[in-house]
Each structure stands twice: as structure tokens, then as C-alpha cells.
Design an enzyme around this catalytic site. Structure first.
Site, PDB file in Angstrom:
ATOM      1  N   CYS A 124       0.844  -1.207   0.000  1.00 37.37           N
ATOM      2  CA  CYS A 124       0.000   0.000   0.000  1.00 37.37           C
ATOM      3  C   CYS A 124       0.878   1.255   0.000  1.00 37.37           C
ATOM      4  O   CYS A 124       0.628   2.196  -0.760  1.00 37.37           O
ATOM      5  CB  CYS A 124      -0.923  -0.018   1.215  1.00 37.37           C
ATOM      6  SG  CYS A 124      -2.102   1.354   1.273  1.00 37.37           S
ATOM      7  N   CYS A 125       1.912   1.271   0.850  1.00 34.75           N
ATOM      8  CA  CYS A 125       2.836   2.414   0.882  1.00 34.75           C
ATOM      9  C   CYS A 125       3.533   2.591  -0.461  1.00 34.75           C
ATOM     10  O   CYS A 125       3.768   3.719  -0.907  1.00 34.75           O
ATOM     11  CB  CYS A 125       3.869   2.217   1.978  1.00 34.75           C
ATOM     12  SG  CYS A 125       3.255   2.374   3.674  1.00 34.75           S
ATOM     13  N   CYS A 207      -0.658   8.636   7.147  1.00 36.42           N
ATOM     14  CA  CYS A 207      -2.030   8.432   6.716  1.00 36.42           C
ATOM     15  C   CYS A 207      -2.929   8.226   7.935  1.00 36.42           C
ATOM     16  O   CYS A 207      -2.499   7.654   8.947  1.00 36.42           O
ATOM     17  CB  CYS A 207      -2.125   7.221   5.789  1.00 36.42           C
ATOM     18  SG  CYS A 207      -1.324   7.449   4.190  1.00 36.42           S
ATOM     19  N   CYS A 210      -3.337   4.731   9.544  1.00 31.86           N
ATOM     20  CA  CYS A 210      -2.062   4.138   9.955  1.00 31.86           C
ATOM     21  C   CYS A 210      -1.344   4.948  11.016  1.00 31.86           C
ATOM     22  O   CYS A 210      -0.172   4.690  11.312  1.00 31.86           O
ATOM     23  CB  CYS A 210      -1.153   3.970   8.739  1.00 31.86           C
ATOM     24  SG  CYS A 210      -1.823   2.866   7.474  1.00 31.86           S
ATOM     25  N   CYS A 235       8.268   3.254   5.514  1.00 33.35           N
ATOM     26  CA  CYS A 235       7.275   3.010   4.464  1.00 33.35           C
ATOM     27  C   CYS A 235       7.907   2.712   3.104  1.00 33.35           C
ATOM     28  O   CYS A 235       7.208   2.318   2.177  1.00 33.35           O
ATOM     29  CB  CYS A 235       6.343   4.208   4.333  1.00 33.35           C
ATOM     30  SG  CYS A 235       7.180   5.720   3.806  1.00 33.35           S
TER      31      CYS A 235
END
Length: 248
Positions: A124-125, A207, A210, A235
Site C-alpha cells: 500500500c505504501c 495516513c 495508519c 514506508c
């Protein structure tokens, strides 16, 4: 020489150590602007990056600033762009992820797959942060960060200047030796605007899903990916910090 902006620092408000650090930051940014006029600050719009941005706006105003709009930032972070625009009369360049890659990832793994494994969180990162940063840095010779050694174990050997092999350009970390207290002494002393989440217990901001506020006694990055082991808390933007770790 351009006119000194209205927000130029009243540096007499700073005590000896913050003043010395501020002057070093000034000199570093002037030097970076001279040798790498295309350098860009990658800003998370958090405290450290606001210190660098403030100094850049005064001493190296031709250098640009970018931020990564992941699509999952806190509303307060997004609002900082308007605050900056109004206060400094400067723009920040936003880079966003590929919507098709996000859609594919969510369809395959779910909306909150990052909670399921480190691998899915890093994927995702990669989509929301690393790939947009790679586009943002393409063709540039250098970038600037607000990283500090004190922030985490993965940053305790951070250099003020280094070659970033992951992105293929020079990287400058001018706040390397600053402490958390140094950052806030300069912010308070010079009246630098900052993200209101910092007043709500968020020393490190990423985010929204997170990032959480930290608890008393926790380290400054404990609110980032708090469900993971402490050695995985990067990340991918700063892959060089993990060059000697097994979990990269």
C-alpha cells in the site's frame, strides 16, 4: 537580493542551541540551492518539514516543495496546504497515486489490507507513496527531508548528506542532529505554523488509518503502524535507513 518576507525570523527569540541549529540549517539550504538548484523538499506537512519549509522560504525561496497526497491523509494535514498558501504565499506541489493501481489493490486485498501483514502494508505504501515520489523526483539531482536521528532506531545512523541509491540522486537531511525539543523551540520561537494534530498527541503524522496519538512514555514514532513490530516502521520512502536491516 529579494525583499525579506514578513515572516522572516526574529531569531533573538531563540536560545543558544536552537539559534545555532537554525543558522546551520540556513547555511545548509543556501549551499543546497547553490549546488542543486533543482532540489525539492518532500514534506509531510508535519513539524520537522515545516521548520525546513520556513527556512527555505526565507533563505532558498527558489527551491520547490512537494507533498504526497495518498488519498488517506487527515483533514488537518490537507488543510495545512491552505494554511501554507495563505501564510507564505507559496504553493506546494501535490503528487498523487495512480488510481487504477489503488483500485486493483483494494479489489484484490480489501480496503484495510495493510492491517493484515507487513507485506500488504508496504505494498500500500509503495502504491500511495513510493511510486508518486519516484515520479516527483524524476530528473532531479537532489531532494531534502526533515528526518532526524532521534526519531527511530532505523534512523540513528542518518547522514546529513548521502547518495540515495533507491531513487538515484543526492539526499539531504539537514535536521539530522536536531532533537524533538529543538524542533519545537524553533517553531515556538519563530512562530512557524504547524499541523494541529501535534497538539493532539501526534508527534509523527502519516495516513489517517495508519497513525494514532502516542501514549505517555512511548517513542515518537510509536503511533505509526502501531500494530507492527518496531523494526518495520518505515514506508519505503527512506529505504536507505534499512540498508543493514533484515526487514527491508
Amino acid at each position: 537580493m529579494s525583499t525579506v518576507p514578513s515572516y522572516a525570523p526574529a531569531i533573538t527569540a531563540l536560545t543558544a542551541r536552537p539559534l545555532a541549529l537554525w543558522k546551520q540549517l540556513r547555511d545548509d539550504l543556501i549551499g543546497i540551492a547553490r549546488t542543486h538548484p533543482d532540489a525539492v523538499l518532500a514534506s509531510s506537512l508535519a513539524a520537522e518539514d515545516m521548520v525546513v519549509f520556513h527556512a527555505m522560504s526565507i533563505y532558498a525561496p527558489d527551491l520547490q516543495t512537494l507533498t504526497l497526497d495518498t488519498g488517506r491523509l487527515h483533514a488537518q494535514t490537507v488543510q495545512m496546504a491552505d494554511t501554507i498558501r495563505q501564510y507564505y504565499q507559496r504553493e506546494i506541489h501535490f503528487f498523487r497515486p495512480n488510481p487504477e493501481r489503488i483500485q486493483t489493490h483494494v479489489q484484490q486485498h480489501g480496503t484495510h489490507a495493510f492491517y493484515d501483514s507487513v507485506a500488504l502494508r508496504k505494498e500500500c505504501c509503495q502504491i500511495r507513496k513510493v511510486e508518486p515520489l519516484r515520479r516527483a523526483l524524476a530528473g532531479r539531482s537532489a531532494w531534502i527531508t526533515g528526518q532526524r536521528r532521534e526519531q527511530s532506531a532505523s534512523r540513528n545512523e542518518l547522514a546529513r548528506a548521502e547518495y540515495d541509491a533507491a531513487f538515484g540522486l543526492q539526499k539531504f537531511n539537514p535536521l539530522t542532529d536536531w532533537t524533538h525539543d529543538d524542533v519545537w523551540a524553533v517553531i515556538r520561537g519563530l512562530g512557524i505554523p504547524y499541523n494541529p494534530l501535534h497538539d493532539q498527541g501526534y508527534p509523527s503524522i502519516g495516513c489517517e488509518p495508519c497513525t494514532r496519538a502516542i501514549r505517555p512514555g512511548e517513542d515518537l514514532r510509536a503511533g505509526r503502524w502501531w500494530w507492527e513490530q518496531r523494526d518495520s516502521l518505515e514506508c519505503g520512502l527512506h529505504a536507505g535507513n534499512l540498508h543493514d536491516k533484515t526487514n527491508t
